[in-house]
Design an enzyme around this catalytic site. Structure first.
Site, short mmCIF file in Angstrom:
data_model
loop_
_atom_site.label_atom_id
_atom_site.label_comp_id
_atom_site.label_asym_id
_atom_site.label_seq_id
_atom_site.Cartn_x
_atom_site.Cartn_y
_atom_site.Cartn_z
N CYS A 77 25.12 25.97 66.88
CA CYS A 77 23.78 25.37 66.78
C CYS A 77 22.84 26.20 67.64
CB CYS A 77 23.80 23.91 67.25
SG CYS A 77 22.20 23.12 67.13
N HIS A 165 26.90 29.27 56.29
CA HIS A 165 25.56 29.20 55.72
C HIS A 165 25.52 29.83 54.34
CE1 HIS A 165 23.31 27.79 59.26
NE2 HIS A 165 24.24 28.43 59.94
N GLU A 214 21.34 20.69 56.42
CA GLU A 214 22.52 20.89 57.26
C GLU A 214 23.65 19.95 56.86
OE1 GLU A 214 22.11 21.49 61.47
OE2 GLU A 214 19.94 21.65 61.30
N CYS A 223 16.58 24.82 62.14
CA CYS A 223 18.00 25.18 62.26
C CYS A 223 18.06 26.62 62.75
CB CYS A 223 18.71 25.03 60.91
SG CYS A 223 20.45 25.53 60.94
N GLY A 226 20.65 28.73 61.06
CA GLY A 226 20.19 28.95 59.69
C GLY A 226 19.13 30.03 59.61
#
Length: 286
Positions: A77, A165, A214, A223, A226
């Site tokens: 994260c 991802h 997510e 994100c 991301g």
């Protein structure tokens, strides 16, 4: 926990967290308790819960773990990493200036400061191997994949940033079917452990717009991993110049991403904010 569960509420570009200090060795909440804390009506409310724990590698100041709002475990994260860095500095566990290191579930991350005093996280090296996500159906990395999803052929790039991802380029991000196609791709058999799905619009060679659905949380305001994944995938596809800094605008704010294919590392900077400190008590307390 006697006396209630003490926590800090934070966010990074709107991606919000409940941070628990477990450096004394206290056990983390179980999955059901994490989901109760994350509940926006009956708990504190957050996209992810972060626990600060003792370091796992030599020289690191601390480690952290991540749980999604549904109680599932997450491996990485980016916005959470910056918030953990800010939390550690405020707690006196990390230096107020200069660099330091923290351990995430995905590995060790070097933390630097930017000119404005914010935090820049070395997010490591993107892994484009299908088995790293994992993703079934391919044995070798591809610049672009195609799957039939919700009645259409969806084309996307894929990469692991310590978490999986899929990156879908969208011509008009504002009207992209983020919820519908995000859920459908997450449920596809090609992704046995689900996947974070990013929809990205290329505004310019140094500017992207991004929305991310997510896994375990739904669409969030930001994100960090991301954003790193989007820049890495688009650079690999030749859509962005290699090594150039890129501004990535998400619904909650702007992140700054730089992917250097020569070293292989992706670095991410962006905002952090303390919202409040509190104690969760009552019958729903874990």
């Amino acid at each position: 926990m006697a006396g209630g569960l003490r926590f800090t509420k934070m966010h990074g570009a709107g991606n919000d967290f409940v941070v628990l200090d477990l450096r004394d060795g206290a056990p983390p909440p179980d999955a059901a308790a994490c989901a109760r804390i994350a509940d926006r009506h009956r708990g504190v409310g957050c996209d992810q819960l972060l626990t600060v724990e003792a370091p796992r590698s030599a020289g690191a100041v601390a480690s952290y773990r991540i749980w999604n709002a549904d109680g599932s475990v997450a491996g990485q994260c980016g916005n959470g990493a910056r918030c953990i860095a800010a939390w550690l500095v405020r707690a006196g566990a990390a230096p107020a200036s200069g660099a330091f290191a923290i351990d995430s579930p995905a590995g060790r991350h070097e933390v630097a400061r930017d000119a404005a005093g914010g935090f820049v996280i070395d997010m490591g090296i993107p892994d484009f191997a299908p088995e790293a996500l994992p993703m079934r159906g391919w044995s070798a990395p591809q610049a672009e994949y195609a799957l039939e999803v919700d009645g259409i052929v969806l084309r996307f790039g894929a990469v692991s940033m310590g978490n999986p991802h899929a990156v879908v380029e969208a011509a008009d991000l504002a009207h992209a079917p983020v919820d519908r196609l995000g859920k459908a791709l997450q449920a596809h058999g090609a992704f046995p452990e689900s996947v974070n799905v990013g929809f990205v619009e290329v505004v310019a060679a140094d500017h992207l717009r991004l929305r991310v659905h997510e896994r375990g949380a739904g669409e969030t305001l930001a994100c960090g991993s991301g954003a790193c994944a989007a820049v890495a995938v688009l650079t690999r596809q030749g859509r962005l110049p290699a090594g150039a800094p890129v501004a990535v605008d998400l619904p909650g704010g702007r992140l700054r991403i730089q992917y250097d294919p020569a070293s292989g590392h992706v670095r991410m900077g962006g905002p952090t904010a303390f919202v409040f400190d509190g104690t969760m008590s009552g019958e729903d307390q874990p």
